[in-house]
Design a protein around this motif. Structure first.
Motif, mmCIF file in Angstrom:
data_model
loop_
_atom_site.group_PDB
_atom_site.id
_atom_site.type_symbol
_atom_site.label_atom_id
_atom_site.label_comp_id
_atom_site.label_asym_id
_atom_site.label_seq_id
_atom_site.Cartn_x
_atom_site.Cartn_y
_atom_site.Cartn_z
ATOM 1 N N ARG A 121 -23.976 59.008 17.819
ATOM 2 C CA ARG A 121 -23.123 58.928 19.003
ATOM 3 C C ARG A 121 -23.290 57.640 19.805
ATOM 4 O O ARG A 121 -22.313 57.104 20.335
ATOM 5 C CB ARG A 121 -23.414 60.123 19.910
ATOM 6 C CG ARG A 121 -22.515 60.203 21.126
ATOM 7 C CD ARG A 121 -22.401 61.605 21.657
ATOM 8 N NE ARG A 121 -21.290 61.732 22.585
ATOM 9 C CZ ARG A 121 -20.720 62.876 22.899
ATOM 10 N NH1 ARG A 121 -21.148 63.995 22.354
ATOM 11 N NH2 ARG A 121 -19.726 62.927 23.762
ATOM 12 N N VAL A 122 -24.498 57.124 19.953
ATOM 13 C CA VAL A 122 -24.749 56.047 20.906
ATOM 14 C C VAL A 122 -23.989 54.783 20.543
ATOM 15 O O VAL A 122 -23.300 54.178 21.368
ATOM 16 C CB VAL A 122 -26.261 55.759 21.021
ATOM 17 C CG1 VAL A 122 -26.503 54.532 21.911
ATOM 18 C CG2 VAL A 122 -26.983 56.967 21.598
ATOM 19 N N GLY A 123 -24.109 54.347 19.289
ATOM 20 C CA GLY A 123 -23.463 53.104 18.888
ATOM 21 C C GLY A 123 -21.962 53.147 19.026
ATOM 22 O O GLY A 123 -21.334 52.188 19.492
ATOM 23 N N CYS A 124 -21.350 54.270 18.635
ATOM 24 C CA CYS A 124 -19.889 54.348 18.742
ATOM 25 C C CYS A 124 -19.448 54.398 20.199
ATOM 26 O O CYS A 124 -18.350 53.950 20.538
ATOM 27 C CB CYS A 124 -19.334 55.523 17.945
ATOM 28 S SG CYS A 124 -19.519 57.134 18.703
ATOM 29 N N SER A 125 -20.307 54.906 21.081
ATOM 30 C CA SER A 125 -19.986 54.894 22.519
ATOM 31 C C SER A 125 -19.952 53.460 23.049
ATOM 32 O O SER A 125 -19.139 53.130 23.916
ATOM 33 C CB SER A 125 -21.020 55.712 23.298
ATOM 34 O OG SER A 125 -20.975 57.075 22.925
ATOM 35 N N ILE A 126 -20.835 52.612 22.537
ATOM 36 C CA ILE A 126 -20.828 51.203 22.930
ATOM 37 C C ILE A 126 -19.542 50.530 22.469
ATOM 38 O O ILE A 126 -18.873 49.836 23.241
ATOM 39 C CB ILE A 126 -22.058 50.487 22.350
ATOM 40 C CG1 ILE A 126 -23.340 51.023 23.003
ATOM 41 C CG2 ILE A 126 -21.945 48.973 22.546
ATOM 42 C CD1 ILE A 126 -24.619 50.540 22.337
ATOM 43 N N VAL A 127 -19.182 50.734 21.204
ATOM 44 C CA VAL A 127 -17.941 50.149 20.681
ATOM 45 C C VAL A 127 -16.743 50.643 21.477
ATOM 46 O O VAL A 127 -15.851 49.866 21.844
ATOM 47 C CB VAL A 127 -17.781 50.489 19.181
ATOM 48 C CG1 VAL A 127 -16.418 50.052 18.675
ATOM 49 C CG2 VAL A 127 -18.892 49.836 18.371
ATOM 50 N N LYS A 128 -16.722 51.921 21.753
ATOM 51 C CA LYS A 128 -15.606 52.516 22.500
ATOM 52 C C LYS A 128 -15.518 51.934 23.911
ATOM 53 O O LYS A 128 -14.417 51.621 24.393
ATOM 54 C CB LYS A 128 -15.789 54.033 22.543
ATOM 55 C CG LYS A 128 -14.618 54.806 23.105
ATOM 56 C CD LYS A 128 -14.779 56.307 22.852
ATOM 57 C CE LYS A 128 -16.059 56.846 23.434
ATOM 58 N NZ LYS A 128 -16.147 58.326 23.329
ATOM 59 N N LYS A 129 -16.652 51.771 24.558
ATOM 60 C CA LYS A 129 -16.667 51.193 25.913
ATOM 61 C C LYS A 129 -16.120 49.773 25.907
ATOM 62 O O LYS A 129 -15.341 49.386 26.786
ATOM 63 C CB LYS A 129 -18.101 51.216 26.459
ATOM 64 C CG LYS A 129 -18.305 50.532 27.804
ATOM 65 C CD LYS A 129 -17.533 51.224 28.926
ATOM 66 C CE LYS A 129 -18.194 52.501 29.352
ATOM 67 N NZ LYS A 129 -17.523 53.090 30.559
ATOM 68 N N VAL A 130 -16.492 48.986 24.906
ATOM 69 C CA VAL A 130 -16.031 47.600 24.829
ATOM 70 C C VAL A 130 -14.536 47.529 24.553
ATOM 71 O O VAL A 130 -13.784 46.812 25.223
ATOM 72 C CB VAL A 130 -16.814 46.831 23.743
ATOM 73 C CG1 VAL A 130 -16.182 45.454 23.495
ATOM 74 C CG2 VAL A 130 -18.275 46.680 24.142
#
Length: 416
Positions: A304-313
């Motif tokens: 979950r964490v990495g995709c949340s970063i991509v999504k935020k960007v």
């Protein structure tokens, strides 16, 4: 040795060359050692570079304090992330048939690009049952392992012409034309071919697409470097988008990684996209359903964490612009190091031709060095690269490029 009583039938397997090489580098105490093995971005100081935009996104996520940030997602993964990943890969801006185009694509989240390749291979092995998968010779070593474990026979098509250190387009086309069978899968690197750094040009990509369509081959794209290779996400997705837009009656798939272009190597962010032909969009959800069945039995859902970063960007215009700037920083440094190594080898009048170093693309260069020369570089100069001669250009810097060039010059002259 004591007798071992076991039901297992196991034998040692060779260690992974890249990780073994990195381990040897890590314990080397020589002060001027150089790592040209592992495929990660490094600054000119040889340090990791958490992307500034990623650090901004991480801070914003802390402020958001989402209570659900550690909860399970769906089996197919973070659904908003999947739409973002799909749109980044395929591009739909300004197309009148955007909804129809999106209806062709079934997407699931994976454990990075390796997981996407693995999931795709297992899915095709179960449901399409190709007689063979065609891999470029050479290809990323893990492609061999992934398809071996999927139980699909592997064949290779020529890709690298050693005498000219160039892409062997004629050899590739001739082999696939004469030997590939209807329903075979063909593994294609979307850009920045690993390990050679050599890519087809656009006219060649068009010809490859025509061949796949005519012979009813299944294109399997591995996209590990979108935006990282050229600095442009559009340019690096050109081949995938051409196949998708210009061959709508052909099925295909894409394994997508965010490790390189976001620097999220350890976060394992990826997606797998299955593209139906335009007359079979009704099976898209069934495809996703079957992919989820495989995911559930293997890892249940993506991290979950990495995709949340991509999504935020990628949901912020400001952060997206920052990300494009970070891509330029990385791709520009790689290109500058290619040029610097070439310039030094030319200045030294190193035997051979070296134009291929600046003609290649992305993180890796197939240098043309022999295994004997590679071992000499390691033993005499503590410079680490794969025995194939593949070098990670990111390991070069203004501080060490002259040292590396002199070392290459020496081992070549010594052998000659």
């Amino acid at each position: 040795m004591a007798n071992v009583n076991t039901r297992l039938n196991v034998a040692p397997v060779p260690p992974d060359e890249i990780f073994a090489l990195n381990g040897a580098y890590a314990v080397d105490t020589f002060p001027h050692k150089v790592s040209l093995g592992v495929g990660v971005y490094r600054t000119d100081d040889g340090k990791p570079w958490p992307l500034p935009v990623v650090q901004k996104a991480e801070k914003q996520l802390v402020v958001d304090n989402d209570l659900f940030r550690h909860e399970y997602t769906a089996i197919e993964g973070d659904v908003p992330f999947l739409g973002i990943a799909r749109d980044l890969m395929f591009g739909f801006e300004g197309k009148q048939t955007e909804e129809e185009a999106k209806a062709r694509i079934g997407s699931v989240q994976t454990v990075a690009g390796t997981g996407a390749n693995h999931l795709g291979a297992i899915f095709l092995a179960h449901h399409m049952k190709p007689r063979s998968v065609w891999l470029s010779n050479p290809s990323w070593a893990n492609h061999q392992t992934i398809w071996e474990l999927a139980g699909v026979p592997r064949k290779t098509y020529p890709y690298y012409h050693a005498a000219t250190r160039s892409f062997d387009f004629e050899g590739m086309m001739s082999t696939l034309e004469n030997d590939a069978q209807e329903g075979d899968a063909v593994l294609l690197h979307a850009c920045a071919h690993n390990p050679t750094g050599l890519d087809p040009n656009k006219e060649q990509w068009m010809a490859i697409a025509d061949l796949c369509e005519r012979k009813n081959l299944f294109p399997f794209f591995d996209s590990a470097y979108q935006g990282f290779a050229s600095g442009s996400v559009e340019e690096d997705a050109w081949a995938v988008r051409y196949f998708f837009n210009h061959k709508p009656d052909m099925e295909m798939c894409v394994a997508q990684s965010f490790s390189k272009n976001f620097g999220l190597y350890g976060q394992r962010v990826g997606a797998f996209h299955y593209v139906t032909n335009r007359s079979s969009t009704s099976i898209r959800d069934i495809v996703v359903n079957n992919l989820c069945h495989l995911i559930r039995g293997e890892f249940s859902m993506g991290p979950r964490v990495g995709c949340s970063i991509v999504k935020k960007v990628l949901t912020s215009d400001e952060l997206t612009a920052d990300w494009h700037q970070d891509l330029q920083v990385m791709s520009s440094r790689i290109k500058a190091m290619r040029q610097a190594l070439y310039n030094e080898l030319v200045r030294l009048q190193t035997p051979g031709t070296w134009e291929h170093i600046i003609q290649q693309n992305g993180m890796f260069s197939y240098t043309g060095l022999s295994p004997k020369q590679v071992y000499a570089l390691k033993d005499k100069y503590h410079i680490y690269l794969l025995k194939s001669g593949r070098a990670s250009i990111s390991g070069l810097s203004e501080k060490n490029v002259a040292y590396v060039a002199r070392a290459i010059d020496d081992v070549i002259r010594t052998e000659n």
